[in-house]
Design an enzyme around this catalytic site. Structure first.
Site, PDB file in Angstrom:
ATOM      1  N   SER A  73       0.812  -1.265   0.063  1.00 29.33           N
ATOM      2  CA  SER A  73      -0.273  -0.015   0.143  1.00 29.33           C
ATOM      3  C   SER A  73       0.841   1.336   0.110  1.00 29.33           C
ATOM      4  O   SER A  73       2.066   1.297   0.334  1.00 29.33           O
ATOM      5  CB  SER A  73      -0.782   0.111   1.368  1.00 29.33           C
ATOM      6  OG  SER A  73      -0.059   0.201   2.401  1.00 29.33           O
ATOM      7  N   LYS A  74       0.363   2.265  -0.464  1.00 36.01           N
ATOM      8  CA  LYS A  74       0.686   3.644  -0.493  1.00 36.01           C
ATOM      9  C   LYS A  74       1.401   4.041   0.748  1.00 36.01           C
ATOM     10  O   LYS A  74       2.481   4.819   0.875  1.00 36.01           O
ATOM     11  CB  LYS A  74      -0.446   4.631  -0.899  1.00 36.01           C
ATOM     12  CG  LYS A  74       0.152   5.247  -2.257  1.00 36.01           C
ATOM     13  CD  LYS A  74      -0.593   6.530  -2.432  1.00 36.01           C
ATOM     14  CE  LYS A  74      -1.255   6.177  -3.936  1.00 36.01           C
ATOM     15  NZ  LYS A  74      -2.345   7.254  -4.170  1.00 36.01           N
ATOM     16  N   ARG A  75       0.672   3.546   1.818  1.00 33.37           N
ATOM     17  CA  ARG A  75       1.187   4.038   3.087  1.00 33.37           C
ATOM     18  C   ARG A  75       2.536   3.709   3.620  1.00 33.37           C
ATOM     19  O   ARG A  75       3.112   4.383   4.273  1.00 33.37           O
ATOM     20  CB  ARG A  75       0.019   3.741   4.335  1.00 33.37           C
ATOM     21  CG  ARG A  75      -0.774   4.840   4.964  1.00 33.37           C
ATOM     22  CD  ARG A  75      -2.062   4.339   5.581  1.00 33.37           C
ATOM     23  NE  ARG A  75      -2.941   3.624   4.707  1.00 33.37           N
ATOM     24  CZ  ARG A  75      -3.515   2.475   4.829  1.00 33.37           C
ATOM     25  NH1 ARG A  75      -3.149   1.797   5.978  1.00 33.37           N
ATOM     26  NH2 ARG A  75      -4.294   1.928   3.887  1.00 33.37           N
ATOM     27  N   GLN A  76       3.058   2.474   3.198  1.00 35.94           N
ATOM     28  CA  GLN A  76       4.236   2.207   3.542  1.00 35.94           C
ATOM     29  C   GLN A  76       5.435   2.499   2.580  1.00 35.94           C
ATOM     30  O   GLN A  76       6.521   1.962   2.415  1.00 35.94           O
ATOM     31  CB  GLN A  76       4.195   0.524   3.784  1.00 35.94           C
ATOM     32  CG  GLN A  76       3.346   0.336   5.007  1.00 35.94           C
ATOM     33  CD  GLN A  76       3.760  -1.115   5.695  1.00 35.94           C
ATOM     34  OE1 GLN A  76       4.680  -1.935   5.492  1.00 35.94           O
ATOM     35  NE2 GLN A  76       2.543  -1.416   6.101  1.00 35.94           N
ATOM     36  N   GLY A  77       4.983   3.180   1.530  1.00 31.98           N
ATOM     37  CA  GLY A  77       6.050   3.521   0.439  1.00 31.98           C
ATOM     38  C   GLY A  77       5.649   3.911  -0.886  1.00 31.98           C
ATOM     39  O   GLY A  77       4.281   3.785  -1.105  1.00 31.98           O
TER      40      GLY A  77
END
Ligand code: GLU
Length: 482
Positions: free
Chosen positions: A254-258
């Site tokens: 996901s975007k949240r982790q990179g």
């Protein structure tokens, strides 16, 4: 259907190319090229609400940048176009009508309000929300009459009420999905646009796709698709669903982790060779220890048999390592072009001769992961040191150092057109005459010319900087450090 391998990448143009999308495109491309087949790019833009301006161009340019060239697709028309679904609406409509005539699909006049009521009711009763098939048994003549009067409707497919669908997936093996979990899927929306499920089946057939290779998230849709192929009387292409991409903590990528957009990696300075190599290994392996591959090697090695079922972890450390390896493999001249582009974009205003930059490249090659590292890790090749690393100063610059450095600078000034070895010999001579260890000159000179305590060989640095600049920096350190 022909025997030729024909595969497709069918992205929806919703903004940018996700790394998962690039993997799907790459595997399709590798599979096609391995088998001497064709790779088709089809744009699935029937969901007009999700459409983003410029997304198609962006997708195409990212694929081309990565070297994943499609044989047929937008701007590269083949015998099966158009390749943009919004330009094929009449085809879908005609096919949907055919299913209605055959009793495999039906017109549904339920209003959104009614559907919502049914849904609320089902939620209250703790049932899975699904269409209650209210219109499924409407007589065809009645449906046609209401349609003729302009009543808003959708077209739904008839899914068997009981039983299950069994199919074979080249990666997942035999799969069984019960019809209970399937809805009477909408095929054509009230605005006349097809849904993904209708368009994908019609196009995969008309475009003579032999293998459908795509992400695992589409596996639950397979029974609907197989039913549609059967309702039309068509062969079903072979299926291969690729494993999920995971964050290092094994949650879904996901975007949240990179970063998840290929473009982000591109602007960060990753090489396309490294990205392609890295992406290829997200789910596929060559069956041995090798990890570094060019695109051509991947074409040669790739097979669906070696794609695993388990989720593949997206590990940026590994991507960095591959970038280092691919950058290291590049000829000097190619790195030079990239370094010059980087310098043009960066704050370094001074111009450098190609020969000078090539020397920097040769000295730093084994120490850089990205092209920008040439400047970030050895800024002293591009400007004289603004500051000196304080812990190094403390350790290496003693009271007697300035006098020693002055003596060495004199020795250097006598050299004519010095090469690496000449600096070395001059330093040895000076150490001897001062009766000190060479170390007591080597470290302070390095500090004086680079501002740092570590880097490539000292004599490489001196040679690259040249005699004048070396002496200038030595003198300037003497002034500034005491
Ligand atoms: N348009 C779908 C997507 O965006 C394609 C799925 C498929 O390959 O069938 O992923």
């Amino acid at each position: 259907m022909t025997d030729q391998v024909r595969v497709r990448f069918a992205p929806s143009p919703t903004g940018y190319l996700h790394v998962g999308g690039l993997r799907t495109a790459l595997y399709n491309y590798l599979f096609a090229k391995h088998h001497g087949g064709k790779f088709v790019l089809r744009i699935e833009d029937t969901d007009q609400a999700r459409k983003v301006e410029g997304a198609i161009e962006n997708l195409i340019s990212t694929l081309e940048w990565a070297g994943i060239r499609y044989d047929e697709g937008p701007n590269r028309e083949g015998a099966h176009g158009p390749y943009i679904q919004s330009e094929r609406l009449a085809i879908y409509r005609e096919h949907a009508d055919r299913l209605v005539e055959r009793g495999k699909a039906y017109l549904c006049f339920c209003t959104p309000e009614r559907l919502e009521e049914v849904r609320q009711h089902q939620i209250k009763a703790k049932l899975n929300p699904a269409y209650d098939r209210h219109c499924r048994d409407l007589p065809l003549d009645e449906a046609e009459r209401r349609q003729a009067q302009g009543e808003r409707h959708v077209i739904r497919m008839k899914v068997p009420i009981t039983g299950d669908m069994r199919f074979h997936d080249l990666i997942r093996g035999d799969v069984t999905i019960s019809y209970d979990v399937l809805d009477d899927q909408v095929l054509v929306k009230s605005d006349g646009f097809p849904t993904y499920h209708l368009a994908v089946v019609v196009d995969d057939h008309l475009m003579e796709i032999s293998h459908i290779i795509r992400g695992e998230e589409w596996l639950p849709s397979v029974p609907k698709h197989i039913l549609l192929f059967q309702y039309f009387g068509w062969d079903v292409p072979k299926l291969a669903h690729l494993p999920l991409l995971l964050n290092p903590d094994r949650s879904k990528l996901s975007k949240r982790q990179g970063d998840v957009a290929v473009e982000d990696y591109r602007t960060k300075g990753y090489l396309k060779e490294a990205i392609v190599n890295f992406i290829a290994l997200l789910g596929w392996n060559p069956g041995d220890e090798r990890e570094i591959f060019t695109l051509d090697e991947l074409i040669k090695e790739f097979s669906l048999e070696r794609v695993g079922k388990a989720g593949a972890v997206f590990n940026v450390e590994k991507l960095n390592w591959l970038n280092f390896e691919h950058l290291r493999k590049k000829p000097d001249a190619e790195v030079l072009v990239m370094l010059k582009e980087h310098l043009d974009r960066s704050a370094v205003s001074k111009r450098f001769e190609d020969e000078y930059l090539l020397n920097v490249i040769r000295a730093m090659r084994e120490r850089v992961t990205f092209v920008k590292d040439f400047v970030e890790k050895s800024p002293y090749f591009f400007r004289s040191p603004g500051e000196y690393e304080s812990d190094v100063v403390k350790k290496r610059w003693q009271q007697e150092t300035p006098a020693r450095i002055r003596k060495l600078a004199e020795e250097f000034s006598r050299l004519r057109n010095p090469q690496k070895e000449d600096y070395e010999a001059a330093l040895h001579r000076t150490a001897e005459s001062l009766k000190i260890n060479q170390r007591d000159l080597v470290h302070p000179v390095r500090l004086a010319v680079s501002g740092m305590g570590a880097g490539p060989g000292l004599y490489d640095i001196l040679f690259i900087l040249g005699k004048e600049e070396t002496i200038r920096r030595m003198n300037s350190a003497i002034e500034r450090l005491i």
